[in-house]
Motif scaffolding. Sequence first.
Motif, short mmCIF file in Angstrom:
data_model
loop_
_atom_site.label_atom_id
_atom_site.label_comp_id
_atom_site.label_asym_id
_atom_site.label_seq_id
_atom_site.Cartn_x
_atom_site.Cartn_y
_atom_site.Cartn_z
N GLN A 1 -24.47 8.40 -3.89
CA GLN A 1 -24.66 9.13 -2.88
C GLN A 1 -25.32 10.74 -3.59
N ALA A 2 -25.53 10.43 -4.17
CA ALA A 2 -26.90 11.56 -4.83
C ALA A 2 -28.26 11.41 -3.88
N ILE A 3 -28.27 10.76 -3.48
CA ILE A 3 -29.50 10.02 -2.75
C ILE A 3 -29.31 10.64 -1.48
N GLY A 4 -27.75 10.41 -0.95
CA GLY A 4 -27.80 10.27 0.80
C GLY A 4 -27.31 11.33 0.85
N ASN A 5 -26.64 12.28 -0.35
CA ASN A 5 -26.17 14.20 -0.41
C ASN A 5 -27.07 15.05 -0.67
N ILE A 6 -28.50 14.14 -1.38
CA ILE A 6 -29.42 15.18 -1.44
C ILE A 6 -30.92 15.39 -1.62
N ALA A 7 -31.01 13.36 -1.55
CA ALA A 7 -32.02 13.76 -1.01
C ALA A 7 -32.82 14.21 -0.06
N TYR A 8 -32.01 13.99 0.52
CA TYR A 8 -32.05 13.95 2.48
C TYR A 8 -32.45 15.35 2.82
N TYR A 9 -31.51 16.22 1.67
CA TYR A 9 -31.89 17.69 2.30
C TYR A 9 -33.13 18.83 1.72
N PHE A 10 -33.01 18.14 0.20
CA PHE A 10 -33.34 19.47 -0.51
C PHE A 10 -34.47 18.68 -1.12
N ASN A 11 -35.49 18.92 0.05
CA ASN A 11 -36.78 18.67 -0.11
C ASN A 11 -37.90 18.77 1.01
N SER A 12 -38.85 18.77 0.70
CA SER A 12 -39.66 20.60 0.55
C SER A 12 -40.59 20.16 2.42
N GLN A 13 -40.23 19.16 3.08
CA GLN A 13 -40.08 18.68 4.91
C GLN A 13 -39.23 19.67 5.47
N ARG A 14 -37.79 19.47 4.53
CA ARG A 14 -37.42 20.45 5.86
C ARG A 14 -37.18 22.15 4.92
N MET A 15 -38.03 22.35 3.84
CA MET A 15 -38.16 23.41 3.96
C MET A 15 -39.37 24.29 4.75
N MET A 16 -40.28 23.86 4.88
CA MET A 16 -41.81 23.69 5.12
C MET A 16 -41.22 24.10 6.69
N ARG A 17 -40.59 23.38 7.12
CA ARG A 17 -40.33 23.82 8.41
C ARG A 17 -39.15 24.39 8.83
N ARG A 18 -38.01 25.00 8.18
CA ARG A 18 -37.93 26.26 8.22
C ARG A 18 -39.01 27.54 7.80
N LYS B 1 -35.84 16.06 -7.80
CA LYS B 1 -36.51 14.75 -8.23
C LYS B 1 -35.95 13.68 -8.82
N ALA B 2 -34.17 14.30 -9.66
CA ALA B 2 -34.08 12.83 -10.69
C ALA B 2 -32.83 12.43 -9.44
N ALA B 3 -32.65 12.68 -8.26
CA ALA B 3 -31.87 13.02 -7.59
C ALA B 3 -32.15 12.26 -5.92
N LEU B 4 -33.67 11.76 -6.20
CA LEU B 4 -34.37 11.53 -4.99
C LEU B 4 -34.09 9.45 -5.97
N ILE C 1 -33.61 10.66 6.87
CA ILE C 1 -32.99 9.89 7.14
C ILE C 1 -32.58 8.83 6.09
N LEU C 2 -32.51 9.64 4.56
CA LEU C 2 -32.20 9.17 3.42
C LEU C 2 -30.50 9.37 3.30
N VAL C 3 -30.01 10.23 4.15
CA VAL C 3 -28.64 10.02 4.60
C VAL C 3 -27.53 8.77 4.25
N ARG C 4 -28.33 7.85 4.93
CA ARG C 4 -28.12 6.29 5.31
C ARG C 4 -28.33 5.70 4.23
N ALA C 5 -28.55 6.19 2.98
CA ALA C 5 -28.92 5.07 1.63
C ALA C 5 -27.47 4.37 0.99
N LEU C 6 -26.04 4.90 1.80
CA LEU C 6 -25.15 4.27 1.18
C LEU C 6 -24.85 3.16 1.56
N GLN C 7 -25.98 2.73 2.79
CA GLN C 7 -26.55 1.22 3.19
C GLN C 7 -27.02 0.28 2.01
N LEU C 8 -27.81 0.91 0.90
CA LEU C 8 -28.71 0.10 0.36
C LEU C 8 -28.21 -0.82 -0.23
#
Length: 565
Positions: A540-557, A472-475, A326-333
């Motif tokens: 952009q860093a939050i919305g394009n990086i944090a939404y994907y490069f996280n361990s929730q996505r990693m463990m679902r895979r 972590k920085a991008a988050l 859901i952090l893909v919506r960071a551009l709205q912040l």
Amino acid sequence: MSSSLDAFITRKHIAYFTMELAVRPEMHTYAGGLGILAGDTARSCADLGLPVVFVTLLSRAGYFKQVIDADGRQTEQPDWWDPERWCTPLNAMVAVDIERKPVWIRPWLYVHTCPHGHQIPILLLDTDLDQNGADDRTLTHNLYGGDEDYRLRQEIILGIGGIRILRALGFDLHTYHLNEGHAALLTLELLNRSRVAPEELIAGESPFDIAEVRASCVFTTHTPVEAGHDRFSYELFERLLPGFVDLDELKRLAGEDRLNMTRLALKLAGYVNGVARRHAETTEHMFPGYRIHAVTNGIHPGTWTHPAFAQLYTTHLPQWQHEPEILVRALQLPDDEIWRCHQSAKGDLIRQVKESAGIALDSEIPILGFARRMTGYKRPLLLFENLDRLIDVASRHPFQVVLAGKAHPQDADGKEAIRQVHALARQLRGRLNCVFLPDYDMQIAMTLVAGADVWLNTPLPPMEASGTSGMKAALNGVLNLSVLDGWWIEACVEGVTGWSIGQDGDGARQHATALYDQLDHTVLPLYSADPARWRWMMKQAIGNIAYYFNSQRMMRRYAAEAYLR
């Protein structure tokens, strides 16, 4: 045995083995990125309710406490911690025969509970028991300590002892996940248990059911560095584990000359993956003939988000910790809210530097952060390759640098790099504020990755397996400036999520020149002249990086592709 463990035994069917695991800053059971990743894996398993039990070593004396003297020289001290503050000793023991005598192992239990109540058990193996001799009692004291003999004994305890502990406790397991090759000896324990009855053997066939073992093992390899793969002499193996497995069979699996733990794991795992797309390609070149999947690493959002950003996300994007996509919506912040949160994180870093190093940084001047294991291929000195150019850039576009990192006790080049950083910081005093924070750990990392303005990464390609500090920085809205290697190849959108340094095939001098050019012409002028664009890039860093490069996505895979094969 605790009732809480009884509940886990009936519900956990996957075992994750790792030499190091960053549970919490007060427990010194990790050395660096491998352990941090394992900790984030455990936290996401709890968040997602995955049926995983974790196995690691207790490491009472930690990796080491880094002490830096007045000349910038690193020395090491034991980094003791008290298991009784955080863990419960279990009333269970198993023995592994090493050099024909039993070494007894007892597990301690740490339970990680996620915000919505799911729990994950972590078993920490301990040999500091009255039943063991003096030397054997220290085998689980020092993480990555000692010589080849000590290391192999530790890997026997982790792999063979760990699987026996799980069986003794009553776990019914169908999958064993090896985080790097340190636990590869568990495959030999599985082989021995899969032995085919002699009367069922066909002449010339292996007495082991290798297919059965492969069906139950997952192997994640992390290092593209040749020296990073554990190898042991067969003479040492036979001395420590005489007759444990047929030596000819072992050589067919692990290499003719030396016992290569990575090759052993590759042979006996049915699913093997690297930790970034580039890393998977590099691993296939290093070990031709094996199919290497790519599951790019991720970081645990709830752990690595600064409290100010966490509150912002919770206000505008509820459920972000469980569903970070859901952090893909960071551009709205709101821009001003993003900047307010960043200033809070930057203020924490400035206070940390003042307390640790006695140096006052300027909150109005951008901070470059760099924190890695101090070793040659990470190139911690690349920023200082051309001092005249560096000083020239800083004279026109002032900035500050904060570095941190440990060198392995036996890495003379890494220690020398730390000494040189300190010497260079003294040489640059008055022209460029350069600070080294000693004894880099999980707590310092949390402050540094959130408080920097720019996150710098300068590995020698293709030596970076993945890297997670930049995630972590991008988050936290920090912009990456990195060589195109590891995960950054997948995440970099030039001038949007951050910036690249150089091109594939560039040498150190070319990379250094590219770094200075980026700082001089792009990064630092943007910070001072166009704050609106900078804040847009933070989002952009939050919305394009944090939404994907996280361990929730990693463990679902991992759950879908590796555990449910």
